[in-house]
Write an enzyme that holds these catalytic residues in place. Structure first.
Site, short mmCIF file in Angstrom:
data_model
loop_
_atom_site.label_atom_id
_atom_site.label_comp_id
_atom_site.label_asym_id
_atom_site.label_seq_id
_atom_site.Cartn_x
_atom_site.Cartn_y
_atom_site.Cartn_z
N SER A 125 -22.93 28.39 51.78
CA SER A 125 -24.06 27.57 51.36
C SER A 125 -25.18 28.45 50.81
O SER A 125 -24.93 29.24 49.91
CB SER A 125 -24.52 26.70 52.54
N ASP A 233 -18.88 19.06 46.25
CA ASP A 233 -19.62 19.63 47.36
C ASP A 233 -20.69 18.65 47.86
O ASP A 233 -21.48 18.13 47.07
CB ASP A 233 -20.28 20.93 46.89
N HIS A 282 -18.32 20.61 52.62
CA HIS A 282 -19.32 21.67 52.40
C HIS A 282 -19.04 22.79 53.38
O HIS A 282 -18.88 22.55 54.57
CB HIS A 282 -20.73 21.11 52.60
#
Length: 389
Positions: A125, A233, A282
């Protein structure tokens, strides 16, 4: 601060940058401080942590990297690992993401990193974007310290964002509603964020925010980087204002989601080493199920192993890629979860698990219409969906 698990005898080092969004104004940093303190301060961090996924020391969970020296660098700088500003009269927060990485490297050199063969800078991330922003700087730092022999590489997981148009435009109020470009534009000023020199030179002054977007910074990088990115995502969809909660998705949203997958696939076509499953999710590399996901029959640990080998081979002799050991793996099917190895989906309201067909129905997917468009019988399409062809 960082966590270290030494593996005496191994000359491989894995440094992991944690993720967790960011904040870009006094107001939303105050909110973050009140609601997510562990991402703003190290005061309440536990004394030890257990590594999972690529940070696990169990060969079953981490077939290729289990024996490496593991370093987990928690994220408390809120600046996508880019900041270089101390607390001042004007700003009561310090943003030092880029400097934290440098300090950790300095300290690790005295703990065995000096004899490393390979340093893999990984992150998920915001940490994945942090890898793209810092991997070359880490290599330069080690060279300047006299350690030319260490091969520095990057592994960016779920940090390859698009600066695309939002599905619905909203004003930039907080981290979640703000369009990606606007948030970073404000953030980089607030954090005094720094981007790699080679990327900076590609853009006009004041346009450095471009370097936070993978497809723009990647061509300027010197170190090899492996990009792991879900085609759909969840964090990207969130900032694009596509909220998949309970209600069936409208046709405009459905087309937007499919188009997002196409756009993302396009930005990865020239990325040498990539793993991009058509799933809605994610982050992956620190999940314990990370070995289960496959693209075209190859798992992510296997693809990373192939990448390692290809870098090793190309150092010796510029041979053709290894047969049966692919490193450019991108799903070609067009909608979320058309890959049967995708992680399980849960209904956001009930927490119930859904299979692919339930999920697509829940999304408002019209089987009749889709089958017609593809020139198939609806039952055949359903069969293909559930087997993931």
């Amino acid at each position: 601060s960082y966590y270290l698990k030494e593996s005496k005898g191994s000359r491989r080092w894995l440094l992991f940058l944690e993720g967790g969004w960011y904040c870009f104004s006094r107001e939303n940093c105050d909110t973050r401080y009140d609601t997510m303190r562990r991402l703003m301060s190290s005061r309440e961090w536990p004394a030890t942590r257990v590594g999972t996924g690529i940070l696990s020391s169990q060969p079953e969970e981490n077939p290729h990297w289990w024996n490496a020296n593991m370093v987990f660098i928690p994220y408390c700088s809120s600046d996508v690992w880019s900041g270089a500003s101390s607390k001042s009269e004007k700003n009561e927060y310090a943003f030092m993401g880029a400097l934290i990485i440098q300090e950790v490297i300095k300290e690790l050199v005295g703990k065995g990193l000096s004899t490393a063969k390979v340093l893999l800078l990984a992150g998920s991330s915001a940490g994945g974007t942090g890898v793209l922003l810092n991997v070359d700087r880490v290599a330069e730092q080690l060279e300047e310290m006299g350690y030319q022999g260490i091969q520095v590489r990057g592994l960016a997981d779920s940090g390859w964002f698009l600066d695309n148009k939002q599905y619905r435009r909203t004003d930039c109020i907080d981290t979640i509603t703000c369009a990606p470009t606007e948030a970073i534009r404000r953030g980089i000023r607030y954090w005094n964020g720094i981007v790699p020199e080679r990327c900076k030179l590609q853009f006009k002054e004041g346009e450095e925010w471009n370097c936070f977007f993978g497809y723009k910074i990647y061509p300027t990088l010197r170190c090899p980087v492996f990009v792991v990115q879900w085609l759909f995502d969840e964090a990207q969809l969130t900032v694009d204002n596509v909220h998949l909660t309970g209600q069936p998705v409208q046709e405009g949203q459905w087309l937007y989601i499919q188009n997002l997958g196409r756009e993302l696939r396009n930005t990865l076509k020239d990325v040498t080493a990539s793993f991009a499953p058509a799933c809605l999710s994610h982050e992956i590399i620190t999940r314990n199920h990370w070995t289960d996901i496959q693209v075209k029959g190859t798992s992510l640990p296997r693809a990373l192993h192939c990448w390692d080998r290809s870098l090793h081979e190309s150092n010796k002799n510029g041979k053709a890629p290894l047969k049966g050991c692919p490193i450019h793996l991108i799903d070609s099917c067009p909608w979320p979860h058309c890959n049967p190895s995708c992680p399980t989906i849960r209904d956001q309201f009930t927490g119930q698990e859904m299979n692919v067909i339930q999920f697509l129905m829940h999304m408002g997917f019209d089987v009749q219409k889709m089958a017609q468009q593809q020139g198939l019988e609806p039952s055949k399409l359903l069969g293909m969906l559930s087997s993931g062809n």
